[in-house]
Design a protein around this motif. Structure first.
Motif, PDB file in Angstrom:
ATOM      1  N   THR A 290       0.849  -1.189   0.000  1.00  0.00           N
ATOM      2  CA  THR A 290       0.000   0.000   0.000  1.00  0.00           C
ATOM      3  C   THR A 290       0.883   1.237   0.000  1.00  0.00           C
ATOM      4  N   MET A 291       0.522   2.219  -0.814  1.00  0.00           N
ATOM      5  CA  MET A 291       1.258   3.489  -0.847  1.00  0.00           C
ATOM      6  C   MET A 291       0.279   4.603  -0.472  1.00  0.00           C
ATOM      7  N   THR A 292       0.640   5.351   0.562  1.00  0.00           N
ATOM      8  CA  THR A 292      -0.240   6.399   1.060  1.00  0.00           C
ATOM      9  C   THR A 292       0.524   7.702   1.213  1.00  0.00           C
ATOM     10  N   SER A 293       0.024   8.746   0.558  1.00  0.00           N
ATOM     11  CA  SER A 293       0.578  10.079   0.731  1.00  0.00           C
ATOM     12  C   SER A 293       0.142  10.600   2.096  1.00  0.00           C
ATOM     13  N   ILE A 294       1.110  11.152   2.842  1.00  0.00           N
ATOM     14  CA  ILE A 294       0.840  11.687   4.174  1.00  0.00           C
ATOM     15  C   ILE A 294       1.240  13.161   4.182  1.00  0.00           C
ATOM     16  N   ALA A 295       0.281  14.034   4.398  1.00  0.00           N
ATOM     17  CA  ALA A 295       0.539  15.475   4.476  1.00  0.00           C
ATOM     18  C   ALA A 295       0.114  15.964   5.858  1.00  0.00           C
ATOM     19  N   PRO A 296       1.087  16.240   6.739  1.00  0.00           N
ATOM     20  CA  PRO A 296       0.748  16.629   8.108  1.00  0.00           C
ATOM     21  C   PRO A 296      -0.042  17.939   8.162  1.00  0.00           C
ATOM     22  N   TYR A 297      -1.008  17.988   9.069  1.00  0.00           N
ATOM     23  CA  TYR A 297      -1.720  19.229   9.324  1.00  0.00           C
ATOM     24  C   TYR A 297      -0.757  20.216   9.979  1.00  0.00           C
ATOM     25  N   LYS A 298      -1.000  21.488   9.786  1.00  0.00           N
ATOM     26  CA  LYS A 298      -0.128  22.537  10.306  1.00  0.00           C
ATOM     27  C   LYS A 298       0.117  22.347  11.804  1.00  0.00           C
ATOM     28  N   GLY A 299       1.398  22.328  12.170  1.00  0.00           N
ATOM     29  CA  GLY A 299       1.789  22.201  13.571  1.00  0.00           C
ATOM     30  C   GLY A 299       1.650  20.806  14.155  1.00  0.00           C
ATOM     31  N   ARG A 300       1.404  19.795  13.321  1.00  0.00           N
ATOM     32  CA  ARG A 300       1.156  18.446  13.834  1.00  0.00           C
ATOM     33  C   ARG A 300       2.240  17.433  13.475  1.00  0.00           C
ATOM     34  N   VAL A 301       3.365  17.890  12.943  1.00  0.00           N
ATOM     35  CA  VAL A 301       4.411  16.952  12.508  1.00  0.00           C
ATOM     36  C   VAL A 301       4.902  16.079  13.658  1.00  0.00           C
ATOM     37  N   ASN A 302       5.146  16.667  14.818  1.00  0.00           N
ATOM     38  CA  ASN A 302       5.645  15.876  15.949  1.00  0.00           C
ATOM     39  C   ASN A 302       4.619  14.846  16.416  1.00  0.00           C
ATOM     40  N   ASP A 303       3.344  15.254  16.467  1.00  0.00           N
ATOM     41  CA  ASP A 303       2.280  14.311  16.849  1.00  0.00           C
ATOM     42  C   ASP A 303       2.156  13.193  15.812  1.00  0.00           C
ATOM     43  N   LEU A 304       2.250  13.570  14.541  1.00  0.00           N
ATOM     44  CA  LEU A 304       2.187  12.577  13.465  1.00  0.00           C
ATOM     45  C   LEU A 304       3.355  11.608  13.569  1.00  0.00           C
ATOM     46  N   SER A 305       4.547  12.136  13.822  1.00  0.00           N
ATOM     47  CA  SER A 305       5.725  11.291  13.931  1.00  0.00           C
ATOM     48  C   SER A 305       5.567  10.272  15.065  1.00  0.00           C
ATOM     49  N   ALA A 306       5.036  10.727  16.191  1.00  0.00           N
ATOM     50  CA  ALA A 306       4.805   9.821  17.334  1.00  0.00           C
ATOM     51  C   ALA A 306       3.759   8.761  16.982  1.00  0.00           C
ATOM     52  N   ALA A 307       2.702   9.167  16.309  1.00  0.00           N
ATOM     53  CA  ALA A 307       1.657   8.211  15.914  1.00  0.00           C
ATOM     54  C   ALA A 307       2.187   7.211  14.891  1.00  0.00           C
TER      55      ALA A 307
END
Length: 181
Positions: free
Chosen positions: A30-47
């Motif tokens: 599966t290939m999924t494009s991931i575009a973090p919401y503004k200010g959420r990169v650290n939360d996304l990285s942890a998730a």
């Protein structure tokens, strides 16, 4: 009624070996494009770390390993390759399935950097471009994502519609390098 059957982007074109360099098609899952919401990169990285064992990649880097990799794909964008994205990622980023949009190949062997030097305007030699490094660049006249995944191994991605051109251009460069030897 005609029967339709799914084909991979490089079906009938690969594998190919010229000299010491081999070109094969990869199934990235599966290939999924991931575009973090503004200010959420650290939360996304942890998730991403909790769900898939890798962090969100820094610019020009890839994280994870074969079968579960996140590849930097441009400003505020990465491509998750392998697993289907965990639902928790949607809290922190826009997710778009890209599974049918890309041709993914693996180029490896002695002289692989020489082959790519004929096509890519980026220094991909080991002293500059190490495992886990990635770049969005031209490959001859196509936009491509190029990631070093091994000592003498690169993963290359282009739009699916460019698969035949990709194989042709890489084969021509492989033949040129092999003829030198």
């Amino acid at each position: 009624m005609d029967k339709l059957s799914a084909k991979t982007p490089c079906e009938g074109l690969l594998p190919l070996t010229v000299g010491s360099v081999k070109l094969t098609e990869e199934d990235p899952g599966t290939m999924t494009s991931i575009a973090p919401y503004k200010g959420r990169v650290n939360d996304l990285s942890a998730a991403l770390k909790a769900a898939h064992g890798m962090t969100y990649p820094a610019a020009n880097r890839a994280t994870g390993k074969a079968g579960a990799r996140a590849v930097w794909f441009g400003h505020a964008q990465a491509m998750l390759m392998g697993p289907a994205p965990d639902a928790s990622l949607a809290e922190h980023a826009a997710l778009v399935d890209q599974s049918d949009a890309w041709a993914v190949v693996r180029l490896d062997g002695d002289g692989v950097e020489d082959v790519l030097a004929r096509l890519v305007p980026v220094d991909l030699r080991p002293a500059q471009f190490k495992r886990g490094h990635t770049v969005r660049s031209l490959l001859f006249h196509m936009s491509a994502s190029i990631t070093k995944v091994g000592e003498k191994t690169f993963q290359i991605m282009v739009f699916r519609s460019m698969a035949e051109t990709l194989v042709h251009d890489l084969k021509t460069a492989m033949e040129g390098v092999a003829a030198r030897g």
